[in-house]
Design a protein around this motif. Structure first.
Motif, PDB file in Angstrom:
ATOM      1  N   GLU A 114       0.817  -1.214   0.000  1.00 50.04           N
ATOM      2  CA  GLU A 114       0.000   0.000   0.000  1.00 50.04           C
ATOM      3  C   GLU A 114       0.849   1.260   0.000  1.00 50.04           C
ATOM      4  O   GLU A 114       0.478   2.268  -0.595  1.00 50.04           O
ATOM      5  CB  GLU A 114      -0.955  -0.021   1.192  1.00 50.04           C
ATOM      6  N   ARG A 115       2.012   1.223   0.623  1.00 50.66           N
ATOM      7  CA  ARG A 115       2.841   2.434   0.658  1.00 50.66           C
ATOM      8  C   ARG A 115       3.360   2.796  -0.741  1.00 50.66           C
ATOM      9  O   ARG A 115       3.558   3.979  -1.048  1.00 50.66           O
ATOM     10  CB  ARG A 115       4.002   2.269   1.636  1.00 50.66           C
ATOM     11  N   TYR A 116       3.563   1.797  -1.591  1.00 46.86           N
ATOM     12  CA  TYR A 116       3.989   2.075  -2.966  1.00 46.86           C
ATOM     13  C   TYR A 116       2.849   2.739  -3.735  1.00 46.86           C
ATOM     14  O   TYR A 116       3.055   3.707  -4.467  1.00 46.86           O
ATOM     15  CB  TYR A 116       4.422   0.782  -3.666  1.00 46.86           C
ATOM     16  N   PHE A 117       1.648   2.193  -3.554  1.00 50.39           N
ATOM     17  CA  PHE A 117       0.485   2.807  -4.189  1.00 50.39           C
ATOM     18  C   PHE A 117       0.293   4.238  -3.695  1.00 50.39           C
ATOM     19  O   PHE A 117       0.059   5.160  -4.479  1.00 50.39           O
ATOM     20  CB  PHE A 117      -0.781   1.982  -3.897  1.00 50.39           C
ATOM     21  N   ASP A 118       0.379   4.432  -2.385  1.00 47.37           N
ATOM     22  CA  ASP A 118       0.160   5.760  -1.823  1.00 47.37           C
ATOM     23  C   ASP A 118       1.176   6.768  -2.355  1.00 47.37           C
ATOM     24  O   ASP A 118       0.835   7.918  -2.644  1.00 47.37           O
ATOM     25  CB  ASP A 118       0.230   5.707  -0.294  1.00 47.37           C
ATOM     26  N   ALA A 119       2.427   6.354  -2.494  1.00 46.86           N
ATOM     27  CA  ALA A 119       3.459   7.252  -3.021  1.00 46.86           C
ATOM     28  C   ALA A 119       3.148   7.635  -4.462  1.00 46.86           C
ATOM     29  O   ALA A 119       3.309   8.803  -4.859  1.00 46.86           O
ATOM     30  CB  ALA A 119       4.825   6.578  -2.935  1.00 46.86           C
ATOM     31  N   GLU A 120       2.679   6.666  -5.248  1.00 48.46           N
ATOM     32  CA  GLU A 120       2.346   6.966  -6.636  1.00 48.46           C
ATOM     33  C   GLU A 120       1.132   7.881  -6.724  1.00 48.46           C
ATOM     34  O   GLU A 120       1.097   8.815  -7.532  1.00 48.46           O
ATOM     35  CB  GLU A 120       2.086   5.667  -7.393  1.00 48.46           C
ATOM     36  N   LEU A 121       0.132   7.652  -5.871  1.00 49.27           N
ATOM     37  CA  LEU A 121      -1.050   8.512  -5.874  1.00 49.27           C
ATOM     38  C   LEU A 121      -0.672   9.957  -5.566  1.00 49.27           C
ATOM     39  O   LEU A 121      -1.154  10.893  -6.209  1.00 49.27           O
ATOM     40  CB  LEU A 121      -2.075   7.984  -4.868  1.00 49.27           C
ATOM     41  N   ARG A 122       0.189  10.151  -4.587  1.00 52.99           N
ATOM     42  CA  ARG A 122       0.615  11.514  -4.242  1.00 52.99           C
ATOM     43  C   ARG A 122       1.385  12.149  -5.393  1.00 52.99           C
ATOM     44  O   ARG A 122       1.272  13.356  -5.638  1.00 52.99           O
ATOM     45  CB  ARG A 122       1.485  11.484  -2.979  1.00 52.99           C
ATOM     46  N   ALA A 123       2.171  11.351  -6.104  1.00 50.63           N
ATOM     47  CA  ALA A 123       2.947  11.889  -7.223  1.00 50.63           C
ATOM     48  C   ALA A 123       2.043  12.279  -8.395  1.00 50.63           C
ATOM     49  O   ALA A 123       2.253  13.311  -9.035  1.00 50.63           O
ATOM     50  CB  ALA A 123       3.986  10.871  -7.676  1.00 50.63           C
ATOM     51  N   ILE A 124       1.029  11.478  -8.667  1.00 45.97           N
ATOM     52  CA  ILE A 124       0.087  11.802  -9.746  1.00 45.97           C
ATOM     53  C   ILE A 124      -0.726  13.033  -9.384  1.00 45.97           C
ATOM     54  O   ILE A 124      -0.958  13.925 -10.197  1.00 45.97           O
ATOM     55  CB  ILE A 124      -0.846  10.607 -10.026  1.00 45.97           C
ATOM     56  N   ASN A 125      -1.187  13.073  -8.129  1.00 48.66           N
ATOM     57  CA  ASN A 125      -1.955  14.232  -7.622  1.00 48.66           C
ATOM     58  C   ASN A 125      -3.186  14.523  -8.472  1.00 48.66           C
ATOM     59  O   ASN A 125      -3.476  15.670  -8.829  1.00 48.66           O
ATOM     60  CB  ASN A 125      -1.060  15.475  -7.535  1.00 48.66           C
ATOM     61  N   ALA A 126      -3.930  13.460  -8.792  1.00 48.65           N
ATOM     62  CA  ALA A 126      -5.177  13.617  -9.541  1.00 48.65           C
ATOM     63  C   ALA A 126      -6.232  14.303  -8.677  1.00 48.65           C
ATOM     64  O   ALA A 126      -6.140  14.316  -7.446  1.00 48.65           O
ATOM     65  CB  ALA A 126      -5.676  12.252  -9.997  1.00 48.65           C
ATOM     66  N   HIS A 127      -7.246  14.858  -9.315  1.00 52.09           N
ATOM     67  CA  HIS A 127      -8.340  15.495  -8.589  1.00 52.09           C
ATOM     68  C   HIS A 127      -9.451  14.510  -8.245  1.00 52.09           C
ATOM     69  O   HIS A 127     -10.091  14.627  -7.210  1.00 52.09           O
ATOM     70  CB  HIS A 127      -8.941  16.629  -9.433  1.00 52.09           C
ATOM     71  N   ILE A 128      -9.677  13.549  -9.143  1.00 60.52           N
ATOM     72  CA  ILE A 128     -10.786  12.614  -9.002  1.00 60.52           C
ATOM     73  C   ILE A 128     -10.228  11.205  -8.836  1.00 60.52           C
ATOM     74  O   ILE A 128      -9.522  10.704  -9.715  1.00 60.52           O
ATOM     75  CB  ILE A 128     -11.717  12.635 -10.235  1.00 60.52           C
ATOM     76  N   LEU A 129     -10.553  10.550  -7.715  1.00 61.75           N
ATOM     77  CA  LEU A 129     -10.124   9.174  -7.460  1.00 61.75           C
ATOM     78  C   LEU A 129     -11.310   8.245  -7.668  1.00 61.75           C
ATOM     79  O   LEU A 129     -12.394   8.468  -7.117  1.00 61.75           O
ATOM     80  CB  LEU A 129      -9.597   9.027  -6.033  1.00 61.75           C
ATOM     81  N   LEU A 130     -11.093   7.194  -8.453  1.00 62.69           N
ATOM     82  CA  LEU A 130     -12.172   6.287  -8.852  1.00 62.69           C
ATOM     83  C   LEU A 130     -11.812   4.855  -8.453  1.00 62.69           C
ATOM     84  O   LEU A 130     -11.344   4.063  -9.281  1.00 62.69           O
ATOM     85  CB  LEU A 130     -12.403   6.393 -10.350  1.00 62.69           C
ATOM     86  N   PRO A 131     -11.996   4.493  -7.183  1.00 61.90           N
ATOM     87  CA  PRO A 131     -11.679   3.128  -6.755  1.00 61.90           C
ATOM     88  C   PRO A 131     -12.716   2.144  -7.267  1.00 61.90           C
ATOM     89  O   PRO A 131     -13.918   2.402  -7.237  1.00 61.90           O
ATOM     90  CB  PRO A 131     -11.713   3.230  -5.226  1.00 61.90           C
ATOM     91  N   VAL A 132     -12.245   0.984  -7.745  1.00 61.32           N
ATOM     92  CA  VAL A 132     -13.124  -0.034  -8.307  1.00 61.32           C
ATOM     93  C   VAL A 132     -13.163  -1.232  -7.358  1.00 61.32           C
ATOM     94  O   VAL A 132     -12.131  -1.841  -7.064  1.00 61.32           O
ATOM     95  CB  VAL A 132     -12.632  -0.485  -9.689  1.00 61.32           C
ATOM     96  N   GLY A 133     -14.344  -1.563  -6.882  1.00 56.35           N
ATOM     97  CA  GLY A 133     -14.497  -2.713  -6.004  1.00 56.35           C
ATOM     98  C   GLY A 133     -14.291  -2.373  -4.544  1.00 56.35           C
ATOM     99  O   GLY A 133     -13.820  -1.291  -4.175  1.00 56.35           O
ATOM    100  N   GLU A 134     -14.639  -3.328  -3.716  1.00 55.44           N
ATOM    101  CA  GLU A 134     -14.682  -3.097  -2.266  1.00 55.44           C
ATOM    102  C   GLU A 134     -13.312  -2.803  -1.663  1.00 55.44           C
ATOM    103  O   GLU A 134     -13.162  -1.901  -0.853  1.00 55.44           O
ATOM    104  CB  GLU A 134     -15.305  -4.317  -1.595  1.00 55.44           C
TER     105      GLU A 134
END
Length: 210
Positions: A114-134
């Motif tokens: 999860e920390r790798y994902f979180d680092a990438e999310l912060r780097a992308i810095n998108a406005h809209i997050l669209l999680p798919v599935g539970e």
């Protein structure tokens, strides 16, 4: 600052901490698409949302292809299904690594990546997050909004809702393999409505669920 890169796959050079995949499969399905995107679609893992052969998120499996076709209809995706071009959209997984027989990660394996994902999310810095599935929705709501404790993780109800986060607008998507009548049209209409709005002003968007 926004990242500026022409790299389509793994723009930040992520290196997975382990390799546990079946023979002939990709060890990991890295983040893929427009690294300057305003929209980020987030899956659970390659076993459910695909890419173990192509290395591209949201390919191969029924759930993954359903997500890609949704964003293709919303005009974020063009090109071949297994080698798509993403415009204003970045795609990645909470757990990027492939696992034997496409099995779901354990809670410990999710925590490891999860920390790798979180680092990438912060780097992308998108406005809209669209999680798919539970699983993806649980993580995104827990980490990037203050709403997780107030919401039941009922994807049929959360699907296509708009939830204000800490600088993000979160729009959960039910897995396409679980869609019932109207689910596809509802999320497509939500995407089109956001695109037609001043969606970059996400900090001022009210929370709406239902």
């Amino acid at each position: 600052m926004k990242n500026v890169t022409d790299r389509t796959s793994n723009p930040f050079g992520m290196r997975p901490p382990f390799e546990r995949q079946d023979a002939g499969k990709q060890p990991a399905v890295f983040g893929y698409g427009d690294a300057n995107a305003d929209f980020q679609v987030i899956g659970g893992h390659p076993g459910v949302h695909g890419g173990e052969a192509t290395g591209v998120p949201f390919t191969e499996t029924d759930a993954g292809v359903g997500v890609q076709e949704l964003f293709r209809d919303a005009e974020f995706v063009t090109g071949p299904a297994n080698d798509p071009r993403l415009e204003n959209l970045f795609a990645d997984y909470i757990h990027m690594c492939s696992l034997p027989d496409g099995r779901a990660p354990t809670p410990e394996e999710y925590a490891e990546l999860e920390r790798y994902f979180d680092a990438e999310l912060r780097a992308i810095n998108a406005h809209i997050l669209l999680p798919v599935g539970e699983r993806a929705t649980d993580h995104v709501l827990g980490e990037y909004t203050t709403q997780r404790g107030k919401l039941d993780l009922e994807m049929a109800r959360l699907h296509a809702s708009e939830i204000r986060g800490r600088g993000f607008l979160v729009v959960p998507i039910r897995n396409p393999t679980e869609w019932t009548d109207g689910d596809r049209e509802t999320i497509l209409e939500t995407l089109e409505s956001i695109l037609a709005s001043d969606y970059r002003q996400t900090k001022g968007v009210a929370t709406t669920v239902g």
